[in-house]
Design an enzyme around this catalytic site. Structure first.
Site, PDB file in Angstrom:
ATOM      1  N   LYS A 186       0.985  -1.091   0.210  1.00 20.88           N
ATOM      2  CA  LYS A 186      -0.003  -0.135   0.019  1.00 20.88           C
ATOM      3  C   LYS A 186       0.671   1.251  -0.038  1.00 20.88           C
ATOM      4  CE  LYS A 186      -4.150  -1.781   0.077  1.00 20.88           C
ATOM      5  NZ  LYS A 186      -4.279  -3.427   0.127  1.00 20.88           N
TER       6      LYS A 186
HETATM    7  C1  LIG Z   1      -5.632  -4.088   0.882  1.00 23.08           C
HETATM    8  C2  LIG Z   1      -6.936  -3.730   0.812  1.00 23.08           C
HETATM    9  C3  LIG Z   1      -7.671  -4.215   1.762  1.00 23.08           C
HETATM   10  C4  LIG Z   1      -7.314  -5.096   2.980  1.00 23.08           C
HETATM   11  O1  LIG Z   1      -6.021  -4.454   3.550  1.00 23.08           O
HETATM   12  P1  LIG Z   1      -5.113  -5.709   4.538  1.00 23.08           P
HETATM   13  O2  LIG Z   1      -4.222  -4.672   5.228  1.00 23.08           O
HETATM   14  O3  LIG Z   1      -4.386  -6.309   3.433  1.00 23.08           O
HETATM   15  O4  LIG Z   1      -6.041  -6.649   5.288  1.00 23.08           O
HETATM   16  C5  LIG Z   1      -9.035  -3.926   2.042  1.00 23.08           C
HETATM   17  N1  LIG Z   1      -9.682  -3.151   0.865  1.00 23.08           N
HETATM   18  C6  LIG Z   1      -9.123  -2.870  -0.194  1.00 23.08           C
HETATM   19  C7  LIG Z   1      -9.545  -2.170  -1.238  1.00 23.08           C
HETATM   20  C8  LIG Z   1      -7.760  -3.291  -0.268  1.00 23.08           C
HETATM   21  O5  LIG Z   1      -6.981  -2.713  -1.281  1.00 23.08           O
END
Ligand SMILES: *Cc1c(COP(=O)(O)O)cnc(C)c1O
Length: 400
Positions: A186
């Site tokens: 992210k």
């Molecule tokens: C990455 C993501 C999540 C979940 O996040 P994690 O930290 O990997 O559990 C939820 N929603 C969206 C749209 C994402 O891209």
């Protein structure tokens, strides 16, 4: 796109502060921690960055969605509306609280289509989750007006769009709460981790207590053990090393977005030369976090052809029509109601009766868009020679 590209001395310094106290846990160890509360500080700074009253750190973006929904009282049988183009975590979290995911189309913003949202609302709808996919805003003004009109709360899944805004307001702060992810790919990362922001102090208290085994945080917020519990909770606590990483990364967020914008513009200028190319609709160029660049060809065939040339020349794009983690018809476990639970829960009731049936062809508008869509993730650091290589590949595609 990922914050790991810019790890440096700042992260080391923050981590070192924690190692020097030896306290990895966000609560307790009063004197030993010498006033170091990295998770708490990260929550406060992140919420302030978003213009929001409160931040609640948790273990992931997925648990952020779950903790927020539990605190809002979302229950088995409730319908929760989200979009059919999102990461699986959004609807996994809905299933995790026993609620039923209902999917809308996306439009050329690649986010929730407000017209379809109106059609999907029923008397069972208890929550609407627009997802700000690929770094840019959903139509929040329209979505909020529809939700407010129907008296349904909104939770913004902002996992992919920290640092983005719409008309001067930070994404995640439009709805009753907003959730973020700091997983390894992210925009800013703590390795694993998540955050919920809200202006609602009572909701925040519920989230805070639920994520910490139900410890009553109002009675005894500093010390531990003597307090009671208002309800059953669980453990979704973030640890101090993650809070430390978060502080260093948050301080770099604006610079990351600025780099994205520069790199995105370079690639967009080159792509505009490909015959028949159009771009994903960005509602607010100023507010775009620019972590992704989405472009359409006129047909699915043209998109496949262009992407083959790009790939041959070392600059292939993501084709979400083929990606199995982000788009409705590719979720065989959802469509096939696959669960480890012997009763089939959450797809079936505990008596074994099927609660939901999904149809792979239910979102034709989204499918048509995905077919023509190609996406480049935008790196934070794009070396001149790599940019030149990508532009050369794009120029070859433009001449096809
Ligand atoms: C990455 C993501 C999540 C979940 O996040 P994690 O930290 O990997 O559990 C939820 N929603 C969206 C749209 C994402 O891209």
């Amino acid at each position: 796109m990922p914050g790991f590209e810019v790890f440096g001395e700042e992260e080391k310094k923050e981590i070192n502060d924690v190692l020097e106290t030896g306290v990895l846990f966000r609560y307790e160890f009063g004197a030993q921690r010498k006033g170091v509360f990295k998770v708490r500080e990260f929550e406060q700074k992140f919420a302030a960055y978003c213009g929001s009253g409160h931040g609640q750190a948790v273990t992931s973006g997925s648990t952020a969605l779950k903790v927020a929904m539990v605190a809002m009282g979302i229950s088995p049988g409730d319908e929760v509306i989200t979009q059919g183009f999102t990461f699986v975590a959004t609807w996994e979290a809905i299933l995790e609280v026993g609620a039923i995911p209902v999917f809308t189309e996306v439009d050329e913003t690649l986010n929730m289509d407000p017209d379809d949202l109106k059609k999907k609302i029923t008397e069972k709808t208890k929550l609407i989750i627009p997802v700000h996919m690929l770094g840019a805003p959903a139509r929040m003004h329209e979505i909020m007006a529809i939700a407010d009109g129907a008296n349904i709360p909104v939770l913004e899944d902002t996992a992919q769009a920290p640092g983005a805004s719409l008309d001067g307001r930070v994404l995640g702060s439009f709805g009753r709460c907003g959730t973020f992810s700091f997983d390894s790919v992210k925009t800013i990362t703590t390795g694993e981790g998540g955050m919920i922001i809200t202006d609602d102090a009572e909701l925040w208290r519920s989230m805070s207590e639920y994520h910490d085994h139900g410890h009553d945080h109002a009675v005894n917020p500093g010390g531990r053990g003597g307090e009671g519990r208002r309800f059953v909770g669980f453990n979704y606590r973030m640890m101090e090393l993650q809070g430390a990483m978060g502080l260093a990364q948050l301080a770099k967020l604006d610079a990351i977005v600025a780099s994205h914008k520069k790199n995105k513009t370079s690639l967009k200028t080159a792509l505009a030369e490909i015959p028949g190319v159009s771009f994903r609709k960005i509602l607010d160029e100023e507010g775009d976090s620019a972590s992704f660049l989405g472009f359409f060809l006129e047909t699915g065939e043209a998109a496949a052809k262009v992407n083959a040339i790009l790939a041959e020349n070392g600059a292939g794009a993501i084709a979400f029509a083929q990606n199995t983690w982000h788009f409705y018809p590719a979720w065989e476990h959802l469509l096939g109601a696959k669960s480890l639970c012997t009763s089939g829960w959450p797809f079936s009731s505990h008596g074994g009766k099927r609660r939901v049936v999904y149809d792979a062809d239910a979102l034709p508008q989204s499918a048509a868009l995905m077919d023509r869509l190609l996406v480049y993730p935008i790196p934070v650091i794009l070396a001149d020679d790599r940019l030149a290589e990508m532009v050369a590949a794009i120029n070859k595609a433009a001449a096809y």
